[in-house]
Design an enzyme around this catalytic site. Structure first.
Site, PDB file in Angstrom:
ATOM      1  N   LYS A   1      33.040  34.692  77.398  1.00 38.14           N
ATOM      2  CA  LYS A   1      33.815  35.851  76.942  1.00 38.14           C
ATOM      3  C   LYS A   1      33.136  37.173  77.272  1.00 38.14           C
ATOM      4  CE  LYS A   1      36.868  33.758  73.642  1.00 38.14           C
ATOM      5  NZ  LYS A   1      37.259  33.539  72.248  1.00 38.14           N
TER       6      LYS A   1
ATOM      7  N   ARG B   1      34.186  25.660  71.126  1.00 44.95           N
ATOM      8  CA  ARG B   1      35.207  25.600  72.175  1.00 44.95           C
ATOM      9  C   ARG B   1      34.581  26.136  73.458  1.00 44.95           C
ATOM     10  NH1 ARG B   1      38.960  28.878  74.466  1.00 44.95           N
ATOM     11  NH2 ARG B   1      41.046  28.040  74.826  1.00 44.95           N
TER      12      ARG B   1
HETATM   13  N1  HH2 Z   1      39.720  31.782  72.716  1.00 45.58           N
HETATM   14  C1  HH2 Z   1      40.637  31.759  73.696  1.00 45.58           C
HETATM   15  C2  HH2 Z   1      41.790  30.973  73.580  1.00 45.58           C
HETATM   16  N2  HH2 Z   1      41.985  30.189  72.500  1.00 45.58           N
HETATM   17  N3  HH2 Z   1      41.246  29.372  70.416  1.00 45.58           N
HETATM   18  C3  HH2 Z   1      40.358  29.369  69.421  1.00 45.58           C
HETATM   19  N4  HH2 Z   1      40.540  28.596  68.344  1.00 45.58           N
HETATM   20  N5  HH2 Z   1      39.231  30.151  69.470  1.00 45.58           N
HETATM   21  C4  HH2 Z   1      38.965  30.973  70.530  1.00 45.58           C
HETATM   22  O1  HH2 Z   1      37.929  31.673  70.509  1.00 45.58           O
HETATM   23  C5  HH2 Z   1      39.914  30.993  71.611  1.00 45.58           C
HETATM   24  C6  HH2 Z   1      41.070  30.176  71.502  1.00 45.58           C
HETATM   25  C7  HH2 Z   1      40.428  32.592  74.930  1.00 45.58           C
HETATM   26  O2  HH2 Z   1      39.766  31.881  75.924  1.00 45.58           O
HETATM   27  P1  HH2 Z   1      40.467  31.121  77.153  1.00 45.58           P
HETATM   28  O3  HH2 Z   1      41.385  30.065  76.666  1.00 45.58           O
HETATM   29  O4  HH2 Z   1      39.413  30.635  78.069  1.00 45.58           O
HETATM   30  O5  HH2 Z   1      41.253  32.246  77.925  1.00 45.58           O
HETATM   31  P2  HH2 Z   1      42.777  32.678  77.962  1.00 45.58           P
HETATM   32  O6  HH2 Z   1      43.185  33.073  76.581  1.00 45.58           O
HETATM   33  O7  HH2 Z   1      42.798  33.821  78.956  1.00 45.58           O
HETATM   34  O8  HH2 Z   1      43.589  31.498  78.430  1.00 45.58           O
END
Ligand code: HH2
Length: 258
Positions: free
Chosen positions: A203, A237
């Site tokens: 992040k 995660r």
């Molecule tokens: N962060 C993201 C998405 N979902 N869910 C939980 N529970 N906690 C988090 O910190 C979290 C989440 C963002 O990361 P990512 O899925 O890699 O990216 P994007 O939202 O661009 O798909």
């Protein structure tokens, strides 16, 4: 928890796993590397991301979910929409990971009479606007109170306390200082008795501290993950399961020797 984003636009792996074959292969790789559960997401929630219609989320999710549901490990679906929750639960999802904290008017009802686990995440605003100068008086106290209220809404509807985990939502409507305060005081969130899930992998807070681009953030992500586990996190995660697994194995061995 290993992340597989079935999106064209996720901030770190967007477009890499948007074809079902590539997504299933990636999930199988993360399981082989030691993931206990897989989180499938079909809507990017990166700052500024536009919303995705439920039909498109399901078009991305269902073929992958159907191919993975007999993998022997738990499958989580990252969605904010009750219609998507209902459909994926019917197809065998074990957990709903809602970055909106089950605030869709029908979300609590969608999970109530089912056996799925529920991850209640804190977000200020929505992805389009959440990073527009977020302000808190007491970020730890406010996030804790909000998570307790949303978990309480699930419990009042009949969702057992043992089905609920909470997540402070690192990077979701928070400055670097807010993220650091939350990671340093995860014990305050855990004090309410619910397991804490944390996502900090790759992040921007890691980039803000190290000056690294997304693809160079693994060492910083591992440090943040270990700090989170040390503080109280029960589930982490991550995108890089093999490296995270090794880091946790070494950390756990040292802790066990105390
Ligand atoms: N962060 C993201 C998405 N979902 N869910 C939980 N529970 N906690 C988090 O910190 C979290 C989440 C963002 O990361 P990512 O899925 O890699 O990216 P994007 O939202 O661009 O798909």
């Amino acid at each position: 928890m290993g992340v597989v984003n079935l999106t064209p636009d996720s901030f770190s792996d967007g477009g890499r796993f948007s074809e079902p074959d590539a997504a299933v292969e990636q999930a199988e790789r993360l399981l082989a590397e030691g993931a206990d559960l897989i989180d499938l997401g079909a809507e990017s929630t990166r700052p500024g991301a536009p919303p995705v219609p439920a039909a498109l989320e399901l078009e991305r999710l269902l073929p992958v979910l159907r191919r993975l549901r007999d993998c022997g490990r738990a499958l989580s679906v990252d969605t904010r929409k009750a219609a998507v929750m209902r459909a994926v639960i019917d197809e065998g999802a074990d957990m709903i990971n809602d970055v909106g904290g089950f605030t869709d008017p029908d979300a609590v009802a969608a999970v109530r009479d089912t056996p799925v686990a529920c991850c209640v995440m804190h977000m200020r605003g929505d992805p389009l606007t959440m990073q527009d100068a977020p302000v808190y008086r007491d970020v730890v106290g406010e996030v804790r109170a909000w998570l307790a209220a949303r978990a309480g809404a699930l419990q009042d509807a009949g969702v057992g306390a043992d089905r609920i985990v909470v997540d402070p939502g690192i990077g979701f409507g928070k400055t670097l200082e807010h993220n650091l305060a939350l990671l340093a005081r995860l014990d305050a969130l855990a004090a309410d008795g619910r397991p804490v899930l944390v996502g900090v992998s790759r992040k921007s807070m890691v980039g803000a501290i190290t000056g690294r681009t997304v693809d160079q953030r693994l060492p910083g992500s591992l440090a943040a993950m270990l700090a989170a586990v040390h503080a109280a996190a029960a589930i982490v995660r991550v995108h890089d399961v093999a490296a995270s697994h090794d880091a946790l194995a070494v950390w756990s061995a040292i802790r066990a020797a105390r």
